[in-house]
Design a protein around this motif. Sequence first.
Motif, PDB file in Angstrom:
ATOM      1  N   LEU A  78       0.818  -1.205   0.000  1.00 34.56           N
ATOM      2  CA  LEU A  78       0.000   0.000   0.000  1.00 34.56           C
ATOM      3  C   LEU A  78       0.858   1.265   0.000  1.00 34.56           C
ATOM      4  O   LEU A  78       0.532   2.253  -0.660  1.00 34.56           O
ATOM      5  N   GLU A  79       1.966   1.229   0.725  1.00 39.69           N
ATOM      6  CA  GLU A  79       2.780   2.431   0.917  1.00 39.69           C
ATOM      7  C   GLU A  79       3.829   2.638  -0.173  1.00 39.69           C
ATOM      8  O   GLU A  79       4.517   3.663  -0.182  1.00 39.69           O
ATOM      9  N   ALA A  80       3.958   1.679  -1.085  1.00 43.42           N
ATOM     10  CA  ALA A  80       4.991   1.761  -2.122  1.00 43.42           C
ATOM     11  C   ALA A  80       4.931   3.052  -2.953  1.00 43.42           C
ATOM     12  O   ALA A  80       5.983   3.652  -3.222  1.00 43.42           O
ATOM     13  N   PRO A  81       3.744   3.528  -3.391  1.00 42.53           N
ATOM     14  CA  PRO A  81       3.733   4.782  -4.179  1.00 42.53           C
ATOM     15  C   PRO A  81       4.289   5.973  -3.412  1.00 42.53           C
ATOM     16  O   PRO A  81       4.968   6.829  -3.995  1.00 42.53           O
ATOM     17  N   LEU A  82       4.013   6.040  -2.106  1.00 47.62           N
ATOM     18  CA  LEU A  82       4.538   7.140  -1.296  1.00 47.62           C
ATOM     19  C   LEU A  82       6.038   6.988  -1.087  1.00 47.62           C
ATOM     20  O   LEU A  82       6.792   7.967  -1.186  1.00 47.62           O
ATOM     21  N   ALA A  83       6.497   5.767  -0.818  1.00 45.24           N
ATOM     22  CA  ALA A  83       7.926   5.523  -0.584  1.00 45.24           C
ATOM     23  C   ALA A  83       8.754   5.829  -1.826  1.00 45.24           C
ATOM     24  O   ALA A  83       9.928   6.197  -1.719  1.00 45.24           O
ATOM     25  N   GLY A  84       8.162   5.685  -3.009  1.00 44.59           N
ATOM     26  CA  GLY A  84       8.898   5.904  -4.247  1.00 44.59           C
ATOM     27  C   GLY A  84       8.992   7.354  -4.687  1.00 44.59           C
ATOM     28  O   GLY A  84       9.734   7.664  -5.630  1.00 44.59           O
ATOM     29  N   ILE A  85       8.277   8.262  -4.016  1.00 44.64           N
ATOM     30  CA  ILE A  85       8.275   9.675  -4.415  1.00 44.64           C
ATOM     31  C   ILE A  85       9.682  10.279  -4.417  1.00 44.64           C
ATOM     32  O   ILE A  85      10.100  10.903  -5.412  1.00 44.64           O
ATOM     33  N   PRO A  86      10.484  10.138  -3.344  1.00 42.59           N
ATOM     34  CA  PRO A  86      11.840  10.721  -3.381  1.00 42.59           C
ATOM     35  C   PRO A  86      12.719  10.125  -4.477  1.00 42.59           C
ATOM     36  O   PRO A  86      13.549  10.840  -5.057  1.00 42.59           O
ATOM     37  N   ILE A  87      12.552   8.845  -4.776  1.00 44.22           N
ATOM     38  CA  ILE A  87      13.340   8.218  -5.843  1.00 44.22           C
ATOM     39  C   ILE A  87      12.944   8.812  -7.192  1.00 44.22           C
ATOM     40  O   ILE A  87      13.799   9.065  -8.050  1.00 44.22           O
ATOM     41  N   THR A  88      11.656   9.038  -7.389  1.00 38.61           N
ATOM     42  CA  THR A  88      11.186   9.647  -8.632  1.00 38.61           C
ATOM     43  C   THR A  88      11.764  11.049  -8.804  1.00 38.61           C
ATOM     44  O   THR A  88      12.205  11.427  -9.895  1.00 38.61           O
ATOM     45  N   VAL A  89      11.779  11.832  -7.726  1.00 37.02           N
ATOM     46  CA  VAL A  89      12.364  13.180  -7.770  1.00 37.02           C
ATOM     47  C   VAL A  89      13.851  13.094  -8.103  1.00 37.02           C
ATOM     48  O   VAL A  89      14.374  13.870  -8.919  1.00 37.02           O
ATOM     49  N   LEU A  90      14.534  12.136  -7.481  1.00 36.70           N
ATOM     50  CA  LEU A  90      15.967  11.938  -7.733  1.00 36.70           C
ATOM     51  C   LEU A  90      16.236  11.613  -9.195  1.00 36.70           C
ATOM     52  O   LEU A  90      17.114  12.210  -9.835  1.00 36.70           O
ATOM     53  N   LEU A  91      15.482  10.682  -9.754  1.00 42.87           N
ATOM     54  CA  LEU A  91      15.705  10.264 -11.136  1.00 42.87           C
ATOM     55  C   LEU A  91      15.359  11.376 -12.109  1.00 42.87           C
ATOM     56  O   LEU A  91      16.010  11.523 -13.158  1.00 42.87           O
ATOM     57  N   PRO A 163      -0.817   4.355 -13.306  1.00 38.92           N
ATOM     58  CA  PRO A 163       0.458   4.122 -12.612  1.00 38.92           C
ATOM     59  C   PRO A 163       1.328   5.355 -12.427  1.00 38.92           C
ATOM     60  O   PRO A 163       2.202   5.372 -11.556  1.00 38.92           O
ATOM     61  N   TYR A 164       1.126   6.405 -13.242  1.00 40.98           N
ATOM     62  CA  TYR A 164       2.094   7.501 -13.265  1.00 40.98           C
ATOM     63  C   TYR A 164       1.595   8.771 -12.591  1.00 40.98           C
ATOM     64  O   TYR A 164       2.039   9.875 -12.927  1.00 40.98           O
ATOM     65  N   ILE A 165       0.703   8.619 -11.615  1.00 36.44           N
ATOM     66  CA  ILE A 165       0.220   9.779 -10.867  1.00 36.44           C
ATOM     67  C   ILE A 165       1.372  10.452 -10.129  1.00 36.44           C
ATOM     68  O   ILE A 165       1.487  11.681 -10.086  1.00 36.44           O
ATOM     69  N   GLY A 166       2.235   9.656  -9.529  1.00 38.48           N
ATOM     70  CA  GLY A 166       3.377  10.219  -8.800  1.00 38.48           C
ATOM     71  C   GLY A 166       4.277  11.037  -9.694  1.00 38.48           C
ATOM     72  O   GLY A 166       4.718  12.141  -9.326  1.00 38.48           O
ATOM     73  N   GLU A 167       4.563  10.530 -10.898  1.00 37.84           N
ATOM     74  CA  GLU A 167       5.407  11.269 -11.844  1.00 37.84           C
ATOM     75  C   GLU A 167       4.728  12.559 -12.296  1.00 37.84           C
ATOM     76  O   GLU A 167       5.389  13.601 -12.440  1.00 37.84           O
ATOM     77  N   ILE A 168       3.429  12.510 -12.485  1.00 33.71           N
ATOM     78  CA  ILE A 168       2.694  13.715 -12.885  1.00 33.71           C
ATOM     79  C   ILE A 168       2.756  14.765 -11.781  1.00 33.71           C
ATOM     80  O   ILE A 168       2.929  15.962 -12.036  1.00 33.71           O
ATOM     81  N   LEU A 169       2.656  14.305 -10.524  1.00 37.40           N
ATOM     82  CA  LEU A 169       2.642  15.237  -9.394  1.00 37.40           C
ATOM     83  C   LEU A 169       3.996  15.904  -9.186  1.00 37.40           C
ATOM     84  O   LEU A 169       4.077  17.134  -9.061  1.00 37.40           O
ATOM     85  N   VAL A 170       5.078  15.107  -9.120  1.00 33.05           N
ATOM     86  CA  VAL A 170       6.365  15.663  -8.703  1.00 33.05           C
ATOM     87  C   VAL A 170       7.242  16.117  -9.864  1.00 33.05           C
ATOM     88  O   VAL A 170       8.171  16.917  -9.656  1.00 33.05           O
ATOM     89  N   LEU A 171       6.973  15.639 -11.084  1.00 35.91           N
ATOM     90  CA  LEU A 171       7.787  16.043 -12.226  1.00 35.91           C
ATOM     91  C   LEU A 171       7.071  17.083 -13.086  1.00 35.91           C
ATOM     92  O   LEU A 171       7.662  18.098 -13.462  1.00 35.91           O
ATOM     93  N   PHE A 254      13.544  -0.741  -6.718  1.00 30.51           N
ATOM     94  CA  PHE A 254      13.794  -1.172  -8.094  1.00 30.51           C
ATOM     95  C   PHE A 254      12.569  -0.966  -8.975  1.00 30.51           C
ATOM     96  O   PHE A 254      12.678  -0.469 -10.107  1.00 30.51           O
ATOM     97  N   MET A 255      11.394  -1.313  -8.454  1.00 31.58           N
ATOM     98  CA  MET A 255      10.179  -1.161  -9.256  1.00 31.58           C
ATOM     99  C   MET A 255       9.844   0.317  -9.481  1.00 31.58           C
ATOM    100  O   MET A 255       9.242   0.667 -10.501  1.00 31.58           O
ATOM    101  N   THR A 256      10.247   1.192  -8.565  1.00 31.86           N
ATOM    102  CA  THR A 256      10.063   2.636  -8.775  1.00 31.86           C
ATOM    103  C   THR A 256      10.935   3.121  -9.921  1.00 31.86           C
ATOM    104  O   THR A 256      10.501   3.936 -10.752  1.00 31.86           O
ATOM    105  N   VAL A 257      12.170   2.626  -9.978  1.00 29.97           N
ATOM    106  CA  VAL A 257      13.064   2.968 -11.091  1.00 29.97           C
ATOM    107  C   VAL A 257      12.465   2.483 -12.407  1.00 29.97           C
ATOM    108  O   VAL A 257      12.447   3.212 -13.411  1.00 29.97           O
ATOM    109  N   VAL A 258      11.966   1.248 -12.421  1.00 27.65           N
ATOM    110  CA  VAL A 258      11.351   0.687 -13.635  1.00 27.65           C
ATOM    111  C   VAL A 258      10.127   1.506 -14.036  1.00 27.65           C
ATOM    112  O   VAL A 258       9.925   1.791 -15.224  1.00 27.65           O
ATOM    113  N   ARG A 259       9.311   1.906 -13.061  1.00 22.68           N
ATOM    114  CA  ARG A 259       8.123   2.702 -13.390  1.00 22.68           C
ATOM    115  C   ARG A 259       8.505   4.054 -13.973  1.00 22.68           C
ATOM    116  O   ARG A 259       7.869   4.535 -14.924  1.00 22.68           O
TER     117      ARG A 259
END
Length: 291
Positions: A78-91, A163-171, A254-259
Amino acid sequence: MQLDKTRIAIREREPLEIYDLGLIVMRVYWWKILQALAITAVPLTLINAALLWAMEPDLVVNETAGYFIVCMTMAVVLEAPLAGIPITVLLGDALFHERPNWRRMCTGLWPVVPRIFWLIVVLRGILPGMLLLFLASLDEDFVAYGFLIALCCYSLLFRCVRPYIGEILVLEKNPVFGKKKGMITVGARSYSLHTPNFGDLLIRGMWALICIPLACSIVLNIFGIRGFVFGRWNWDSMFLYIWFPLGLWLVVAFMTVVRFLSYLDLRIRREGWEVELVLRAEASRMKEIAG
Protein backbone atom coordinates in the motif's frame (compact mmCIF):
# COMPACT_ATOMS: atom_id res chain seq x y z
CA MET A 1 21.35 21.80 -18.14
CA GLN A 2 20.97 20.82 -21.81
CA LEU A 3 17.61 19.22 -22.51
CA ASP A 4 18.86 17.29 -25.54
CA LYS A 5 21.82 15.76 -23.67
CA THR A 6 20.28 13.52 -21.06
CA ARG A 7 22.05 10.98 -18.84
CA ILE A 8 19.68 8.29 -20.16
CA ALA A 9 19.28 7.99 -23.91
CA ILE A 10 15.75 9.11 -24.83
CA ARG A 11 14.38 6.42 -27.14
CA GLU A 12 11.71 3.74 -27.27
CA ARG A 13 12.43 0.53 -25.34
CA GLU A 14 10.83 -2.88 -24.97
CA PRO A 15 9.88 -4.10 -21.47
CA LEU A 16 12.96 -6.32 -21.13
CA GLU A 17 15.18 -3.38 -22.11
CA ILE A 18 13.47 -1.22 -19.48
CA TYR A 19 14.14 -3.77 -16.74
CA ASP A 20 17.72 -4.17 -17.90
CA LEU A 21 18.19 -0.39 -17.90
CA GLY A 22 16.60 -0.30 -14.45
CA LEU A 23 19.37 -2.57 -13.13
CA ILE A 24 22.00 -0.29 -14.70
CA VAL A 25 20.41 2.80 -13.10
CA MET A 26 20.35 0.99 -9.74
CA ARG A 27 24.05 0.17 -10.12
CA VAL A 28 25.07 3.73 -11.08
CA TYR A 29 22.94 5.60 -8.53
CA TRP A 30 22.64 2.91 -5.82
CA TRP A 31 23.82 5.16 -2.98
CA LYS A 32 21.57 8.09 -3.93
CA ILE A 33 18.64 5.72 -4.42
CA LEU A 34 19.17 4.19 -0.97
CA GLN A 35 19.28 7.70 0.52
CA ALA A 36 16.06 8.64 -1.27
CA LEU A 37 14.41 5.38 -0.20
CA ALA A 38 15.41 5.92 3.44
CA ILE A 39 13.61 9.30 3.52
CA THR A 40 10.23 7.58 3.42
CA ALA A 41 10.95 3.89 4.06
CA VAL A 42 12.48 4.39 7.53
CA PRO A 43 9.54 6.37 9.00
CA LEU A 44 7.01 4.11 7.27
CA THR A 45 8.72 1.03 8.71
CA LEU A 46 8.59 2.56 12.20
CA ILE A 47 4.90 3.40 11.73
CA ASN A 48 4.14 -0.14 10.55
CA ALA A 49 6.04 -1.60 13.52
CA ALA A 50 4.03 0.59 15.90
CA LEU A 51 0.74 -0.40 14.25
CA LEU A 52 1.57 -4.10 14.53
CA TRP A 53 3.16 -3.90 17.98
CA ALA A 54 0.13 -5.57 19.59
CA MET A 55 1.24 -8.83 17.91
CA GLU A 56 4.73 -8.71 19.47
CA PRO A 57 4.06 -11.05 22.47
CA ASP A 58 2.74 -13.83 20.21
CA LEU A 59 5.36 -13.73 17.43
CA VAL A 60 6.93 -16.93 18.84
CA VAL A 61 3.87 -18.76 17.48
CA ASN A 62 4.37 -19.67 13.81
CA GLU A 63 0.76 -18.86 12.90
CA THR A 64 1.06 -15.37 14.40
CA ALA A 65 4.43 -14.80 12.73
CA GLY A 66 2.91 -15.79 9.37
CA TYR A 67 -0.03 -13.44 9.98
CA PHE A 68 2.47 -10.66 10.82
CA ILE A 69 4.41 -11.28 7.60
CA VAL A 70 1.25 -11.03 5.49
CA CYS A 71 0.15 -7.83 7.25
CA MET A 72 3.58 -6.23 6.88
CA THR A 73 3.66 -7.20 3.20
CA MET A 74 0.27 -5.60 2.56
CA ALA A 75 1.40 -2.47 4.40
CA VAL A 76 4.49 -2.13 2.18
CA VAL A 77 2.40 -2.80 -0.95
CA LEU A 78 0.00 0.00 0.00
CA GLU A 79 2.78 2.43 0.92
CA ALA A 80 4.99 1.76 -2.12
CA PRO A 81 3.73 4.78 -4.18
CA LEU A 82 4.54 7.14 -1.30
CA ALA A 83 7.93 5.52 -0.58
CA GLY A 84 8.90 5.90 -4.25
CA ILE A 85 8.27 9.67 -4.42
CA PRO A 86 11.84 10.72 -3.38
CA ILE A 87 13.34 8.22 -5.84
CA THR A 88 11.19 9.65 -8.63
CA VAL A 89 12.36 13.18 -7.77
CA LEU A 90 15.97 11.94 -7.73
CA LEU A 91 15.70 10.26 -11.14
CA GLY A 92 13.99 13.30 -12.64
CA ASP A 93 16.96 15.43 -11.58
CA ALA A 94 19.58 12.81 -12.55
CA LEU A 95 18.12 12.62 -16.05
CA PHE A 96 19.35 16.12 -16.92
CA HIS A 97 22.25 16.63 -14.49
CA GLU A 98 25.48 14.71 -14.11
CA ARG A 99 25.40 15.07 -10.34
CA PRO A 100 21.99 15.05 -8.63
CA ASN A 101 21.64 17.73 -5.97
CA TRP A 102 19.14 17.45 -3.13
CA ARG A 103 18.76 21.22 -2.76
CA ARG A 104 17.90 21.57 -6.45
CA MET A 105 15.61 18.54 -6.30
CA CYS A 106 13.60 19.85 -3.37
CA THR A 107 13.22 23.35 -4.81
CA GLY A 108 9.58 23.89 -5.62
CA LEU A 109 8.52 20.53 -4.19
CA TRP A 110 6.84 21.91 -1.06
CA PRO A 111 3.67 23.16 -2.85
CA VAL A 112 3.15 19.61 -4.19
CA VAL A 113 3.04 18.04 -0.69
CA PRO A 114 -0.72 18.67 -0.11
CA ARG A 115 -1.47 17.12 -3.53
CA ILE A 116 0.68 14.10 -2.65
CA PHE A 117 -1.17 13.71 0.65
CA TRP A 118 -4.59 13.79 -0.99
CA LEU A 119 -3.94 11.80 -4.17
CA ILE A 120 -1.36 9.31 -2.87
CA VAL A 121 -1.89 8.98 0.87
CA VAL A 122 -5.68 9.23 0.97
CA LEU A 123 -7.10 8.21 -2.41
CA ARG A 124 -4.64 5.34 -2.92
CA GLY A 125 -5.59 3.86 0.42
CA ILE A 126 -2.43 4.40 2.49
CA LEU A 127 -4.13 6.23 5.38
CA PRO A 128 -7.18 3.92 5.53
CA GLY A 129 -4.79 0.98 5.20
CA MET A 130 -2.87 2.08 8.30
CA LEU A 131 -6.09 2.18 10.30
CA LEU A 132 -7.10 -1.28 9.07
CA LEU A 133 -3.59 -2.57 9.79
CA PHE A 134 -3.88 -1.45 13.40
CA LEU A 135 -7.33 -3.02 13.78
CA ALA A 136 -6.15 -6.25 12.15
CA SER A 137 -3.33 -6.55 14.71
CA LEU A 138 -5.74 -6.44 17.66
CA ASP A 139 -6.56 -10.04 18.55
CA GLU A 140 -6.12 -10.90 14.86
CA ASP A 141 -9.29 -9.12 13.74
CA PHE A 142 -10.14 -11.00 10.55
CA VAL A 143 -12.89 -8.55 9.56
CA ALA A 144 -10.35 -5.71 9.35
CA TYR A 145 -7.95 -8.18 7.72
CA GLY A 146 -10.51 -8.88 4.98
CA PHE A 147 -11.05 -5.17 4.36
CA LEU A 148 -7.26 -4.72 4.23
CA ILE A 149 -7.00 -7.37 1.50
CA ALA A 150 -9.81 -5.67 -0.45
CA LEU A 151 -8.06 -2.30 -0.07
CA CYS A 152 -4.80 -3.79 -1.40
CA CYS A 153 -6.65 -5.18 -4.43
CA TYR A 154 -8.22 -1.75 -5.07
CA SER A 155 -4.84 -0.04 -4.74
CA LEU A 156 -3.11 -2.48 -7.11
CA LEU A 157 -5.92 -2.15 -9.69
CA PHE A 158 -5.79 1.65 -9.46
CA ARG A 159 -2.00 1.50 -9.78
CA CYS A 160 -2.29 -0.68 -12.87
CA VAL A 161 -4.59 1.68 -14.80
CA ARG A 162 -3.20 4.96 -13.37
CA PRO A 163 0.46 4.12 -12.61
CA TYR A 164 2.09 7.50 -13.26
CA ILE A 165 0.22 9.78 -10.87
CA GLY A 166 3.38 10.22 -8.80
CA GLU A 167 5.41 11.27 -11.84
CA ILE A 168 2.69 13.71 -12.89
CA LEU A 169 2.64 15.24 -9.39
CA VAL A 170 6.37 15.66 -8.70
CA LEU A 171 7.79 16.04 -12.23
CA GLU A 172 5.08 17.80 -14.20
CA LYS A 173 3.59 19.47 -11.07
CA ASN A 174 0.07 19.86 -12.42
CA PRO A 175 -2.47 21.37 -10.00
CA VAL A 176 -5.38 19.36 -8.62
CA PHE A 177 -7.84 22.14 -9.47
CA GLY A 178 -7.50 24.52 -12.43
CA LYS A 179 -7.59 28.10 -11.21
CA LYS A 180 -7.30 29.48 -14.73
CA LYS A 181 -9.10 28.56 -17.90
CA GLY A 182 -7.15 26.08 -19.97
CA MET A 183 -4.90 25.00 -17.07
CA ILE A 184 -4.08 21.27 -17.23
CA THR A 185 -5.01 19.62 -13.93
CA VAL A 186 -3.73 16.33 -12.56
CA GLY A 187 -6.99 14.65 -13.54
CA ALA A 188 -6.90 15.96 -17.11
CA ARG A 189 -3.23 15.07 -17.52
CA SER A 190 -3.78 11.62 -16.06
CA TYR A 191 -6.71 11.01 -18.40
CA SER A 192 -4.78 12.10 -21.51
CA LEU A 193 -1.74 10.00 -20.58
CA HIS A 194 -3.40 6.84 -19.24
CA THR A 195 -6.75 6.35 -20.94
CA PRO A 196 -5.57 6.03 -24.59
CA ASN A 197 -2.88 3.59 -23.46
CA PHE A 198 -5.01 1.24 -21.35
CA GLY A 199 -3.90 -1.94 -23.13
CA ASP A 200 -0.23 -1.01 -22.95
CA LEU A 201 -0.54 -0.18 -19.24
CA LEU A 202 -2.27 -3.50 -18.58
CA ILE A 203 0.60 -5.39 -20.19
CA ARG A 204 3.13 -3.36 -18.20
CA GLY A 205 1.15 -4.19 -15.05
CA MET A 206 1.50 -7.90 -15.87
CA TRP A 207 5.24 -7.41 -16.32
CA ALA A 208 5.35 -5.83 -12.86
CA LEU A 209 4.36 -9.19 -11.34
CA ILE A 210 8.05 -10.03 -11.56
CA CYS A 211 8.34 -8.17 -8.24
CA ILE A 212 6.78 -11.19 -6.46
CA PRO A 213 9.57 -13.73 -7.16
CA LEU A 214 12.10 -10.90 -6.81
CA ALA A 215 10.84 -10.08 -3.30
CA CYS A 216 10.82 -13.76 -2.34
CA SER A 217 14.39 -14.14 -3.60
CA ILE A 218 15.73 -11.11 -1.70
CA VAL A 219 13.95 -11.96 1.56
CA LEU A 220 15.05 -15.61 1.45
CA ASN A 221 18.63 -14.56 0.71
CA ILE A 222 18.58 -12.20 3.70
CA PHE A 223 17.16 -15.01 5.85
CA GLY A 224 19.80 -17.46 4.57
CA ILE A 225 22.77 -15.11 5.03
CA ARG A 226 21.54 -14.29 8.51
CA GLY A 227 21.27 -17.97 9.31
CA PHE A 228 24.68 -18.98 7.96
CA VAL A 229 26.53 -16.02 9.51
CA PHE A 230 24.79 -15.69 12.88
CA GLY A 231 23.14 -19.09 13.21
CA ARG A 232 19.66 -17.57 13.51
CA TRP A 233 17.18 -19.73 11.61
CA ASN A 234 14.00 -18.50 13.30
CA TRP A 235 11.48 -15.73 12.65
CA ASP A 236 12.53 -13.49 15.53
CA SER A 237 11.56 -9.85 16.09
CA MET A 238 14.77 -8.52 14.50
CA PHE A 239 14.01 -10.28 11.23
CA LEU A 240 10.28 -9.50 11.19
CA TYR A 241 10.59 -5.82 12.09
CA ILE A 242 13.81 -4.88 10.27
CA TRP A 243 15.25 -7.38 7.77
CA PHE A 244 11.96 -8.50 6.25
CA PRO A 245 10.70 -4.93 5.52
CA LEU A 246 14.18 -4.04 4.22
CA GLY A 247 13.96 -6.79 1.59
CA LEU A 248 10.53 -5.53 0.51
CA TRP A 249 11.66 -1.89 0.35
CA LEU A 250 14.58 -2.83 -1.92
CA VAL A 251 12.08 -4.32 -4.36
CA VAL A 252 9.99 -1.14 -4.10
CA ALA A 253 13.08 0.91 -4.99
CA PHE A 254 13.79 -1.17 -8.09
CA MET A 255 10.18 -1.16 -9.26
CA THR A 256 10.06 2.64 -8.77
CA VAL A 257 13.06 2.97 -11.09
CA VAL A 258 11.35 0.69 -13.64
CA ARG A 259 8.12 2.70 -13.39
CA PHE A 260 10.01 5.95 -13.98
CA LEU A 261 11.68 4.49 -17.09
CA SER A 262 8.32 3.15 -18.28
CA TYR A 263 6.85 6.64 -17.81
CA LEU A 264 9.58 8.10 -20.03
CA ASP A 265 9.04 5.34 -22.59
CA LEU A 266 5.29 5.98 -22.71
CA ARG A 267 5.81 9.71 -23.22
CA ILE A 268 8.28 9.00 -26.02
CA ARG A 269 5.94 6.53 -27.75
CA ARG A 270 2.74 8.55 -27.44
CA GLU A 271 3.84 12.18 -27.21
CA GLY A 272 7.15 12.36 -29.07
CA TRP A 273 8.90 13.64 -25.96
CA GLU A 274 12.37 13.28 -27.47
CA VAL A 275 11.39 15.73 -30.24
CA GLU A 276 10.01 18.14 -27.66
CA LEU A 277 13.29 18.08 -25.74
CA VAL A 278 15.31 18.84 -28.87
CA LEU A 279 13.04 21.75 -29.81
CA ARG A 280 13.13 23.17 -26.28
CA ALA A 281 16.93 22.87 -26.20
CA GLU A 282 17.26 24.71 -29.52
CA ALA A 283 14.84 27.40 -28.38
CA SER A 284 16.89 27.87 -25.21
CA ARG A 285 20.13 28.22 -27.20
CA MET A 286 18.58 30.72 -29.61
CA LYS A 287 17.27 32.73 -26.65
CA GLU A 288 20.77 32.85 -25.15
CA ILE A 289 22.27 33.98 -28.47
CA ALA A 290 19.60 36.63 -28.97
CA GLY A 291 19.93 37.83 -25.36
